[in-house]
Write a protein that holds these residues in place. Structure first.
Motif, PDB file in Angstrom:
ATOM      1  N   GLN A 119       0.823  -1.212   0.000  1.00  0.00           N
ATOM      2  CA  GLN A 119       0.000   0.000   0.000  1.00  0.00           C
ATOM      3  C   GLN A 119       0.856   1.260   0.000  1.00  0.00           C
ATOM      4  O   GLN A 119       0.476   2.281  -0.593  1.00  0.00           O
ATOM      5  CB  GLN A 119      -0.952   0.004   1.194  1.00  0.00           C
ATOM      6  N   ARG A 169      -4.213  -1.741  -5.720  1.00  0.00           N
ATOM      7  CA  ARG A 169      -4.544  -1.280  -4.361  1.00  0.00           C
ATOM      8  C   ARG A 169      -5.899  -1.811  -3.930  1.00  0.00           C
ATOM      9  O   ARG A 169      -6.107  -2.126  -2.750  1.00  0.00           O
ATOM     10  CB  ARG A 169      -4.498   0.240  -4.270  1.00  0.00           C
ATOM     11  N   PHE A 217      -6.765  -3.894  -0.439  1.00  0.00           N
ATOM     12  CA  PHE A 217      -7.876  -3.671   0.493  1.00  0.00           C
ATOM     13  C   PHE A 217      -8.779  -4.908   0.573  1.00  0.00           C
ATOM     14  O   PHE A 217      -9.280  -5.244   1.651  1.00  0.00           O
ATOM     15  CB  PHE A 217      -8.696  -2.452   0.061  1.00  0.00           C
ATOM     16  N   LYS A 252      -7.241  -7.373   2.832  1.00  0.00           N
ATOM     17  CA  LYS A 252      -7.232  -6.958   4.240  1.00  0.00           C
ATOM     18  C   LYS A 252      -8.522  -7.329   4.952  1.00  0.00           C
ATOM     19  O   LYS A 252      -8.594  -7.260   6.184  1.00  0.00           O
ATOM     20  CB  LYS A 252      -6.981  -5.448   4.341  1.00  0.00           C
ATOM     21  N   SER A 293     -12.137  -3.435   5.146  1.00  0.00           N
ATOM     22  CA  SER A 293     -11.566  -2.591   4.080  1.00  0.00           C
ATOM     23  C   SER A 293     -12.291  -2.740   2.749  1.00  0.00           C
ATOM     24  O   SER A 293     -11.848  -2.196   1.737  1.00  0.00           O
ATOM     25  CB  SER A 293     -10.077  -2.943   3.889  1.00  0.00           C
ATOM     26  N   TYR A 294     -13.416  -3.457   2.745  1.00  0.00           N
ATOM     27  CA  TYR A 294     -14.146  -3.668   1.491  1.00  0.00           C
ATOM     28  C   TYR A 294     -14.638  -2.354   0.877  1.00  0.00           C
ATOM     29  O   TYR A 294     -14.702  -2.219  -0.352  1.00  0.00           O
ATOM     30  CB  TYR A 294     -15.334  -4.606   1.723  1.00  0.00           C
ATOM     31  N   LYS A 349     -13.151   0.517   0.851  1.00  0.00           N
ATOM     32  CA  LYS A 349     -12.029   1.121   0.127  1.00  0.00           C
ATOM     33  C   LYS A 349     -11.736   0.329  -1.144  1.00  0.00           C
ATOM     34  O   LYS A 349     -11.419   0.913  -2.189  1.00  0.00           O
ATOM     35  CB  LYS A 349     -10.788   1.174   1.015  1.00  0.00           C
ATOM     36  N   ALA A 350     -11.852  -0.990  -1.051  1.00  0.00           N
ATOM     37  CA  ALA A 350     -11.624  -1.831  -2.224  1.00  0.00           C
ATOM     38  C   ALA A 350     -12.648  -1.509  -3.313  1.00  0.00           C
ATOM     39  O   ALA A 350     -12.302  -1.384  -4.499  1.00  0.00           O
ATOM     40  CB  ALA A 350     -11.714  -3.308  -1.837  1.00  0.00           C
TER      41      ALA A 350
END
Length: 370
Positions: free
Chosen positions: A304, A324, A328, A331, A335-336, A338-339
Protein backbone atom coordinates in the motif's frame (compact mmCIF):
# COMPACT_ATOMS: atom_id res chain seq x y z
CA UNK A 1 52.01 -44.60 37.97
CA UNK A 2 52.13 -42.46 34.80
CA UNK A 3 49.75 -39.95 36.42
CA UNK A 4 52.01 -39.72 39.50
CA UNK A 5 55.09 -39.11 37.34
CA UNK A 6 53.17 -36.44 35.41
CA UNK A 7 52.18 -34.73 38.66
CA UNK A 8 55.80 -34.74 39.91
CA UNK A 9 57.03 -33.42 36.56
CA UNK A 10 54.43 -30.64 36.67
CA UNK A 11 55.53 -29.60 40.15
CA UNK A 12 59.17 -29.56 39.11
CA UNK A 13 58.36 -27.50 36.03
CA UNK A 14 56.29 -25.10 38.12
CA UNK A 15 59.14 -24.64 40.62
CA UNK A 16 61.57 -23.96 37.80
CA UNK A 17 59.39 -21.17 36.40
CA UNK A 18 60.76 -17.63 36.43
CA UNK A 19 59.50 -15.63 39.39
CA UNK A 20 57.74 -13.18 37.05
CA UNK A 21 55.77 -16.01 35.35
CA UNK A 22 54.81 -17.43 38.75
CA UNK A 23 53.35 -14.16 39.95
CA UNK A 24 51.55 -13.69 36.62
CA UNK A 25 49.80 -17.07 36.98
CA UNK A 26 48.98 -16.34 40.62
CA UNK A 27 47.64 -12.91 39.68
CA UNK A 28 45.47 -14.27 36.89
CA UNK A 29 44.11 -16.98 39.17
CA UNK A 30 43.17 -14.43 41.82
CA UNK A 31 41.67 -12.19 39.15
CA UNK A 32 39.46 -15.00 37.87
CA UNK A 33 38.30 -15.76 41.39
CA UNK A 34 37.60 -12.12 42.13
CA UNK A 35 35.28 -11.44 39.21
CA UNK A 36 32.58 -13.96 40.07
CA UNK A 37 29.00 -12.69 40.05
CA UNK A 38 27.19 -12.64 43.41
CA UNK A 39 25.54 -16.05 43.78
CA UNK A 40 22.83 -15.02 46.21
CA UNK A 41 20.95 -11.73 46.60
CA UNK A 42 18.28 -11.01 49.15
CA UNK A 43 16.18 -7.91 48.55
CA UNK A 44 14.44 -6.15 51.41
CA UNK A 45 13.21 -3.30 49.23
CA UNK A 46 11.21 -3.49 45.99
CA UNK A 47 12.88 -5.04 42.95
CA UNK A 48 14.52 -2.28 40.96
CA UNK A 49 17.81 -1.68 39.19
CA UNK A 50 18.96 0.64 41.96
CA UNK A 51 18.13 -1.78 44.79
CA UNK A 52 19.54 -4.77 42.94
CA UNK A 53 22.78 -2.92 42.20
CA UNK A 54 23.37 -2.32 45.93
CA UNK A 55 23.80 -6.05 46.42
CA UNK A 56 25.17 -6.91 42.98
CA UNK A 57 27.96 -4.40 42.35
CA UNK A 58 31.53 -5.23 43.31
CA UNK A 59 34.93 -3.87 42.28
CA UNK A 60 34.94 -6.20 39.26
CA UNK A 61 31.27 -6.68 38.36
CA UNK A 62 28.72 -3.90 37.96
CA UNK A 63 25.04 -4.05 37.06
CA UNK A 64 24.40 -2.36 33.75
CA UNK A 65 20.71 -3.06 33.13
CA UNK A 66 18.02 -5.21 34.64
CA UNK A 67 14.81 -6.54 33.13
CA UNK A 68 11.92 -7.33 35.45
CA UNK A 69 8.91 -7.11 33.14
CA UNK A 70 6.76 -10.24 32.94
CA UNK A 71 9.44 -12.47 34.47
CA UNK A 72 7.92 -13.82 37.71
CA UNK A 73 10.46 -16.68 37.69
CA UNK A 74 13.36 -14.30 38.11
CA UNK A 75 15.31 -11.42 36.63
CA UNK A 76 17.77 -11.04 33.77
CA UNK A 77 20.75 -8.81 34.48
CA UNK A 78 23.13 -7.31 31.92
CA UNK A 79 26.41 -6.57 33.64
CA UNK A 80 29.86 -5.09 33.04
CA UNK A 81 32.77 -7.25 34.09
CA UNK A 82 36.44 -6.44 34.46
CA UNK A 83 38.49 -8.84 32.38
CA UNK A 84 41.60 -8.16 34.47
CA UNK A 85 42.38 -6.06 37.57
CA UNK A 86 39.27 -4.20 38.83
CA UNK A 87 37.27 -1.11 37.97
CA UNK A 88 39.08 1.01 40.58
CA UNK A 89 42.34 0.59 38.72
CA UNK A 90 43.52 3.49 36.55
CA UNK A 91 43.72 1.14 33.57
CA UNK A 92 39.92 1.09 33.29
CA UNK A 93 39.83 4.86 33.01
CA UNK A 94 42.21 4.79 30.05
CA UNK A 95 41.45 4.51 26.35
CA UNK A 96 42.16 0.76 26.42
CA UNK A 97 39.92 0.03 29.39
CA UNK A 98 36.62 -0.61 27.53
CA UNK A 99 38.37 -3.18 25.34
CA UNK A 100 38.91 -5.29 28.44
CA UNK A 101 35.42 -4.83 29.82
CA UNK A 102 33.10 -7.73 29.13
CA UNK A 103 29.35 -7.21 28.88
CA UNK A 104 27.52 -10.29 30.02
CA UNK A 105 24.13 -11.63 30.99
CA UNK A 106 23.00 -13.39 34.18
CA UNK A 107 19.72 -14.89 35.31
CA UNK A 108 18.66 -14.91 38.96
CA UNK A 109 15.85 -17.29 39.86
CA UNK A 110 13.43 -15.83 42.37
CA UNK A 111 12.35 -17.56 45.58
CA UNK A 112 10.39 -15.04 47.57
CA UNK A 113 12.78 -12.16 48.24
CA UNK A 114 15.81 -14.32 47.51
CA UNK A 115 17.46 -14.38 44.11
CA UNK A 116 19.78 -17.27 43.29
CA UNK A 117 22.22 -17.11 40.38
CA UNK A 118 21.13 -19.72 37.81
CA UNK A 119 23.65 -18.90 35.10
CA UNK A 120 25.90 -16.20 33.79
CA UNK A 121 27.30 -15.73 30.29
CA UNK A 122 30.23 -13.33 30.01
CA UNK A 123 30.01 -13.39 26.19
CA UNK A 124 26.31 -12.62 25.72
CA UNK A 125 27.16 -9.22 24.20
CA UNK A 126 30.32 -7.72 22.70
CA UNK A 127 32.97 -6.23 24.93
CA UNK A 128 32.34 -2.54 25.63
CA UNK A 129 34.44 -1.29 22.73
CA UNK A 130 34.29 -4.31 20.41
CA UNK A 131 32.84 -3.47 16.97
CA UNK A 132 31.97 -0.01 18.30
CA UNK A 133 29.02 -1.42 20.25
CA UNK A 134 26.59 1.47 20.71
CA UNK A 135 23.67 -0.09 22.50
CA UNK A 136 22.50 -3.38 23.96
CA UNK A 137 19.46 -4.58 25.85
CA UNK A 138 17.64 -7.62 27.15
CA UNK A 139 13.86 -7.99 27.39
CA UNK A 140 11.90 -11.01 28.54
CA UNK A 141 8.43 -12.49 28.68
CA UNK A 142 7.39 -15.64 30.49
CA UNK A 143 9.13 -17.94 28.01
CA UNK A 144 11.07 -15.77 25.54
CA UNK A 145 14.20 -13.66 25.95
CA UNK A 146 15.22 -11.07 23.35
CA UNK A 147 18.83 -9.90 23.15
CA UNK A 148 19.51 -6.75 21.11
CA UNK A 149 22.92 -5.42 20.02
CA UNK A 150 23.68 -2.35 17.89
CA UNK A 151 27.20 -1.74 16.66
CA UNK A 152 29.32 0.01 14.06
CA UNK A 153 29.50 3.68 13.04
CA UNK A 154 26.29 5.69 13.33
CA UNK A 155 25.96 6.20 9.57
CA UNK A 156 26.58 2.54 8.68
CA UNK A 157 25.47 0.73 11.80
CA UNK A 158 24.34 -2.84 12.27
CA UNK A 159 21.68 -4.32 14.52
CA UNK A 160 21.33 -7.89 15.73
CA UNK A 161 18.45 -9.43 17.63
CA UNK A 162 18.44 -12.93 19.14
CA UNK A 163 15.29 -14.67 20.39
CA UNK A 164 15.67 -17.51 22.89
CA UNK A 165 12.72 -19.68 23.94
CA UNK A 166 12.57 -21.57 27.24
CA UNK A 167 12.54 -25.37 26.90
CA UNK A 168 11.10 -26.88 30.12
CA UNK A 169 12.57 -30.34 29.46
CA UNK A 170 16.07 -28.87 29.22
CA UNK A 171 15.49 -26.03 31.69
CA UNK A 172 17.38 -23.77 29.28
CA UNK A 173 16.59 -20.97 26.82
CA UNK A 174 17.26 -22.18 23.28
CA UNK A 175 17.96 -20.05 20.20
CA UNK A 176 14.80 -19.70 18.07
CA UNK A 177 15.27 -16.66 15.79
CA UNK A 178 17.90 -14.16 14.64
CA UNK A 179 17.18 -10.86 12.92
CA UNK A 180 20.10 -8.80 11.53
CA UNK A 181 19.98 -5.54 9.60
CA UNK A 182 22.20 -2.63 8.71
CA UNK A 183 23.72 -0.52 5.95
CA UNK A 184 27.01 -0.60 4.09
CA UNK A 185 29.52 2.07 3.11
CA UNK A 186 27.66 2.78 -0.15
CA UNK A 187 24.28 3.17 1.55
CA UNK A 188 23.11 -0.33 0.72
CA UNK A 189 20.65 -1.75 3.23
CA UNK A 190 20.50 -5.41 4.09
CA UNK A 191 18.14 -7.34 6.32
CA UNK A 192 18.22 -11.01 7.27
CA UNK A 193 15.87 -13.17 9.31
CA UNK A 194 16.44 -16.80 10.34
CA UNK A 195 14.59 -19.38 12.40
CA UNK A 196 16.07 -22.44 14.11
CA UNK A 197 14.78 -25.90 14.96
CA UNK A 198 14.67 -27.52 18.40
CA UNK A 199 17.76 -29.50 17.42
CA UNK A 200 19.92 -26.37 17.47
CA UNK A 201 22.54 -26.60 20.22
CA UNK A 202 22.72 -22.89 21.02
CA UNK A 203 21.56 -21.75 24.44
CA UNK A 204 21.32 -18.43 26.24
CA UNK A 205 23.67 -19.46 29.03
CA UNK A 206 26.70 -20.23 26.84
CA UNK A 207 26.36 -18.72 23.34
CA UNK A 208 29.09 -16.37 22.11
CA UNK A 209 27.63 -13.17 20.60
CA UNK A 210 30.67 -12.17 18.56
CA UNK A 211 31.02 -15.51 16.78
CA UNK A 212 27.40 -16.75 16.56
CA UNK A 213 26.46 -14.91 13.33
CA UNK A 214 29.47 -16.46 11.59
CA UNK A 215 29.28 -19.99 13.02
CA UNK A 216 28.72 -22.30 10.03
CA UNK A 217 27.80 -25.21 12.32
CA UNK A 218 24.58 -23.45 13.40
CA UNK A 219 22.13 -24.49 10.67
CA UNK A 220 19.02 -22.41 10.07
CA UNK A 221 15.60 -23.99 9.70
CA UNK A 222 14.20 -21.23 7.47
CA UNK A 223 15.54 -17.89 6.39
CA UNK A 224 15.16 -14.85 4.16
CA UNK A 225 17.44 -11.97 3.19
CA UNK A 226 16.94 -8.76 1.24
CA UNK A 227 19.44 -6.23 -0.09
CA UNK A 228 18.60 -2.87 -1.60
CA UNK A 229 19.67 0.75 -1.83
CA UNK A 230 17.05 3.38 -0.92
CA UNK A 231 15.56 4.90 -4.05
CA UNK A 232 16.95 2.20 -6.37
CA UNK A 233 13.70 0.61 -7.57
CA UNK A 234 15.34 -1.74 -10.06
CA UNK A 235 17.66 -3.20 -7.44
CA UNK A 236 14.88 -3.70 -4.90
CA UNK A 237 12.66 -5.40 -7.47
CA UNK A 238 15.52 -7.69 -8.49
CA UNK A 239 16.27 -8.59 -4.87
CA UNK A 240 12.60 -9.34 -4.19
CA UNK A 241 12.38 -11.65 -7.19
CA UNK A 242 15.48 -13.55 -6.00
CA UNK A 243 13.70 -14.65 -2.81
CA UNK A 244 12.72 -18.35 -3.00
CA UNK A 245 8.95 -18.82 -3.15
CA UNK A 246 8.93 -20.99 -0.05
CA UNK A 247 10.46 -18.10 1.93
CA UNK A 248 8.11 -15.33 0.81
CA UNK A 249 5.86 -15.75 3.85
CA UNK A 250 8.78 -14.36 5.89
CA UNK A 251 8.96 -11.17 3.81
CA UNK A 252 7.33 -8.91 6.47
CA UNK A 253 10.30 -9.76 8.71
CA UNK A 254 12.76 -8.01 6.38
CA UNK A 255 10.64 -5.41 4.55
CA UNK A 256 7.90 -3.87 6.65
CA UNK A 257 5.69 -0.83 6.08
CA UNK A 258 8.27 1.40 7.81
CA UNK A 259 11.09 0.04 5.67
CA UNK A 260 9.01 0.65 2.54
CA UNK A 261 8.59 4.28 3.60
CA UNK A 262 12.31 4.57 4.35
CA UNK A 263 13.18 3.13 0.94
CA UNK A 264 11.16 5.83 -0.81
CA UNK A 265 11.95 8.77 1.44
CA UNK A 266 15.70 8.15 1.78
CA UNK A 267 15.98 7.79 -1.98
CA UNK A 268 13.97 10.98 -2.39
CA UNK A 269 16.30 13.03 -0.18
CA UNK A 270 19.35 11.73 -2.00
CA UNK A 271 18.10 12.21 -5.55
CA UNK A 272 15.21 14.67 -5.62
CA UNK A 273 15.03 16.80 -2.46
CA UNK A 274 12.87 19.35 -4.25
CA UNK A 275 10.22 16.79 -5.19
CA UNK A 276 7.50 15.90 -2.66
CA UNK A 277 6.84 12.53 -4.29
CA UNK A 278 9.59 10.03 -5.19
CA UNK A 279 7.57 8.49 -8.03
CA UNK A 280 8.20 9.87 -11.50
CA UNK A 281 7.91 8.75 -15.11
CA UNK A 282 11.09 6.68 -15.24
CA UNK A 283 10.45 4.57 -12.15
CA UNK A 284 6.66 4.38 -11.94
CA UNK A 285 6.54 1.04 -13.78
CA UNK A 286 9.04 -0.58 -11.41
CA UNK A 287 7.34 1.00 -8.40
CA UNK A 288 4.05 -0.50 -9.54
CA UNK A 289 5.71 -3.89 -10.05
CA UNK A 290 7.08 -3.72 -6.50
CA UNK A 291 3.64 -2.87 -5.15
CA UNK A 292 2.13 -5.75 -7.11
CA UNK A 293 4.86 -8.16 -5.97
CA UNK A 294 4.32 -7.25 -2.31
CA UNK A 295 0.53 -7.61 -2.68
CA UNK A 296 0.94 -11.05 -4.26
CA UNK A 297 3.27 -12.02 -1.41
CA UNK A 298 0.62 -10.79 1.09
CA UNK A 299 2.90 -8.04 2.39
CA UNK A 300 -0.11 -5.75 2.22
CA UNK A 301 1.00 -2.76 4.28
CA UNK A 302 4.25 -2.46 2.33
CA UNK A 303 2.39 -2.80 -0.96
CA UNK A 304 0.00 0.00 0.00
CA UNK A 305 2.91 2.37 0.68
CA UNK A 306 4.04 2.08 -2.95
CA UNK A 307 0.57 2.13 -4.48
CA UNK A 308 -0.52 5.17 -2.46
CA UNK A 309 2.47 7.13 -3.77
CA UNK A 310 1.86 6.02 -7.35
CA UNK A 311 -1.80 7.07 -7.30
CA UNK A 312 -0.97 10.41 -5.67
CA UNK A 313 1.53 11.17 -8.44
CA UNK A 314 -0.29 9.49 -11.36
CA UNK A 315 -4.05 9.56 -10.61
CA UNK A 316 -4.84 8.22 -14.09
CA UNK A 317 -2.82 5.02 -13.73
CA UNK A 318 -5.63 2.47 -13.74
CA UNK A 319 -3.55 -0.62 -12.84
CA UNK A 320 -2.49 0.98 -9.56
CA UNK A 321 -6.15 1.22 -8.51
CA UNK A 322 -6.63 -2.45 -9.39
CA UNK A 323 -3.58 -3.46 -7.34
CA UNK A 324 -4.54 -1.28 -4.36
CA UNK A 325 -8.12 -2.52 -4.55
CA UNK A 326 -6.70 -6.05 -4.26
CA UNK A 327 -4.73 -4.97 -1.20
CA UNK A 328 -7.88 -3.67 0.49
CA UNK A 329 -9.80 -6.79 -0.55
CA UNK A 330 -7.17 -9.04 1.06
CA UNK A 331 -7.23 -6.96 4.24
CA UNK A 332 -10.75 -8.20 4.81
CA UNK A 333 -14.29 -7.01 5.25
CA UNK A 334 -13.38 -3.88 7.20
CA UNK A 335 -11.57 -2.59 4.08
CA UNK A 336 -14.15 -3.67 1.49
CA UNK A 337 -15.48 -0.11 1.19
CA UNK A 338 -12.03 1.12 0.13
CA UNK A 339 -11.62 -1.83 -2.22
CA UNK A 340 -14.97 -1.05 -3.86
CA UNK A 341 -13.98 2.58 -4.40
CA UNK A 342 -10.66 1.64 -6.03
CA UNK A 343 -12.24 -1.02 -8.24
CA UNK A 344 -14.86 1.46 -9.48
CA UNK A 345 -12.17 4.02 -10.29
CA UNK A 346 -10.24 1.30 -12.12
CA UNK A 347 -13.31 0.38 -14.21
CA UNK A 348 -13.99 4.02 -15.07
CA UNK A 349 -10.41 4.55 -16.26
CA UNK A 350 -10.45 1.33 -18.28
CA UNK A 351 -13.74 2.34 -19.93
CA UNK A 352 -12.26 5.75 -20.71
CA UNK A 353 -9.46 4.03 -22.64
CA UNK A 354 -11.76 1.55 -24.33
CA UNK A 355 -10.27 -1.42 -22.47
CA UNK A 356 -13.48 -2.83 -20.98
CA UNK A 357 -12.72 -6.31 -22.30
CA UNK A 358 -9.58 -6.55 -20.18
CA UNK A 359 -11.34 -5.96 -16.85
CA UNK A 360 -11.15 -9.19 -14.79
CA UNK A 361 -14.55 -10.80 -14.18
CA UNK A 362 -13.77 -11.13 -10.47
CA UNK A 363 -14.04 -7.34 -10.10
CA UNK A 364 -17.60 -7.24 -11.41
CA UNK A 365 -18.48 -10.27 -9.29
CA UNK A 366 -17.21 -8.57 -6.15
CA UNK A 367 -19.00 -5.27 -6.86
CA UNK A 368 -22.28 -7.00 -7.64
CA UNK A 369 -22.11 -8.89 -4.37
CA UNK A 370 -21.73 -5.72 -2.29
Amino acid sequence: MEQQLYAVESILNFKSMPLKAYFFILFMGLSLLSVAQPRHIRLVDALSAENFAKHFNTDTVQLSRINTNKTPAGVFVAYRKADTLNFKHEFYKSFDGPGYTKVGLAFYARKGNDYQLSFHNDNAFYCESCNNMRDYSVSASSDTVYISISWGPNDFGQSEGYYFVYRPALKRWQLAEIHRSGSGDEGENHSEYMTYSKNTKVYLDDYYAESLPYDSTVITSQGISLNYKPGDYARLLRSLKEIPKNSLFLLPQVFSKDEAKYFMEAGLYEKQPENANPIYGKNVLMANEIGYFLEQANQLDGAQVFLDKIIARFPEREVAYLNRGDVFFKKGQSSYKKAKKDYRTYIALMNKRGLQAKIPQRIATFLNAQ
